[in-house]
Design an enzyme around this catalytic site. Structure first.
Site, short mmCIF file in Angstrom:
data_model
loop_
_atom_site.label_atom_id
_atom_site.label_comp_id
_atom_site.label_asym_id
_atom_site.label_seq_id
_atom_site.Cartn_x
_atom_site.Cartn_y
_atom_site.Cartn_z
CB CYS A 118 -12.27 -17.59 11.15
SG CYS A 118 -12.10 -19.83 10.54
CG HIS A 258 -8.49 -14.83 11.46
ND1 HIS A 258 -8.72 -15.78 12.21
CD2 HIS A 258 -8.52 -15.82 10.12
CE1 HIS A 258 -9.38 -16.90 12.41
NE2 HIS A 258 -8.86 -17.01 10.62
CG ASN A 288 -7.07 -20.30 11.69
OD1 ASN A 288 -7.72 -19.47 12.59
ND2 ASN A 288 -7.69 -20.13 10.28
#
Ligand code: UT7
Length: 331
Positions: A118, A258, A288
């Site tokens: 990520c 994020h 996500n």
């Protein structure tokens, strides 16, 4: 770390999100969960899921074309393409070369995949900054493209509710007027490698019928442990880059973090002393999307006018590895 010269700035952003929406109500019919639990514990309402024909290359190329158009850069002018993905379409060739061909970039351009889960987009931004500072490249495309729906276990309620598909892209070029990346900070900790993993399918545990049956090739995660590490890592990294940029907390115009969990975002913002009205959140709509969360967020924030020339932008991310980082940039 202080910025190398010349500064590197983002000159165009783009995104691609598949049309198909998977809501929490849909998930209630698939696993033992509830809309109320997912909203309260994660902040996610729905996520996008790509169809079979829409792979990481297709999504990445669409986002890339949008970013190139906004930057006024033609694909054949690119010097480098960096692709971040946890879901490459194939193990070989690398997805960046597939995207190079899909968008019609020239052979003068070098393309490579960067794997930092990520955190990939922020790592890629710093790699692009280094190429620009060294005078080795002037027009760099970063594409973060993720088809997470292909690697989550749709029977595991602890992970399948979290992730979605999509892609974001940016064009990075040298800047002459003081805008661009002012500071960045990246770290990783291999001692925490087991917190988020896909066990099988690589060189150590090649796929076998048994491993496929046991879903060892799917994402497994120790959610609460990741949660704690994430908040600590992102808030410390954020404070560091803000200080290195010479900003006070009040000078941060927008934080694009994020997008993994609303509670992680809120805690990180609190520690980094950024009020929530200056934090960009689209997690409720997309879940996500791994490394694509920040470039998708940038594109939406630019479109909404929340990021404009002169905006002081803070970005921070964490992911499997564990990896984490933060970047402070004047837009
Ligand atoms: O990009 C990096 C990716 N990783 C992350 O961002 C993960 C970070 N971690 C998280 O976001 C959170 O830890 C989760 C959302 C994954 C889990 O939330 P939590 O508040 O930490 O829940 P938990 O794992 O401590 O579980 C609490 C309870 C458990 O039940 P018991 O043992 O208390 O009876 C779980 O079995 O919630 C249960 N649970 C669920 N219940 C309904 C876990 N998943 C679900 C679910 N629906 N989907």
């Amino acid at each position: 770390m202080s910025p190398p010269q010349p500064l590197a700035r983002i000159t165009g952003t783009g995104r691609y999100l598949p049309d198909r929406v998977l809501t929490n109500a849909d998930l209630e019919r698939m696993v033992d969960t509830s809309d109320a639990w997912i909203r309260e514990r994660t902040g996610i309402h729905e996520r996008r899921i790509a169809d079979d024909e829409t792979d990481a290359t297709v999504m990445g190329a669409r986002a890339a074309e949008a970013a190139l158009e906004k930057a006024g850069v033609r694909a054949r002018e690119l010097d480098a393409i960096i692709v971040t993905t946890a879901t490459p379409d194939r193990f070989l060739p690398i997805t960046s070369c597939e995207i190079q061909a899909a968008i019609g970039a020239s052979r003068r351009c070098f393309a490579f995949d960067l794997q930092a889960a990520c955190t990939g987009f922020l790592y890629a931004l710093t790699m692009a900054e280094g190429q620009i500072a060294a005078g080795r490249a002037e027009k760099i495309l970063i594409v973060s493209t993720e088809k997470m729906s292909t690697i989550v276990d749709w029977d595991d309620r602890a992970t399948c509710i979290l992730f979605g598909d999509g892609a974001g892209a940016v064009v990075v070029e040298p800047s002459a007027n003081g805008e661009g990346i002012l500071s960045s900070h990246h770290r990783s900790d291999g001692d925490l490698a087991e917190l988020i993993r896909r066990q099988a399918g690589g060189a150590r545990l090649p796929l076998t019928p048994e491993r496929l049956r046991d879903r060892e090739h799917m994402v497994q995660m120790a959610g609460p442990a990741v949660f704690k590490s994430a908040v600590r890592a992102m808030s410390r990294a954020s404070l560091r880059v803000v200080r290195a940029a010479g900003w006070s907390a009040g000078e941060i115009d927008i934080l694009v973090p994020h997008q993994a969990n609303a509670r992680i975002i809120e805690s990180t913002a609190r520690y980094a002393r950024v009020p929530m009205e200056r934090v960009f959140v689209n997690l409720h709509r997309y879940g996500n999307i791994s490394s694509a969360t920040i470039p998708v967020g940038l594109d939406e924030a630019v479109e909404d006018g929340r990021i404009r020339p002169g905006t002081n932008l803070l970005m921070t991310a964490f992911g499997a590895g564990l990896t984490w980082g933060a970047v402070a940039m004047r837009w």
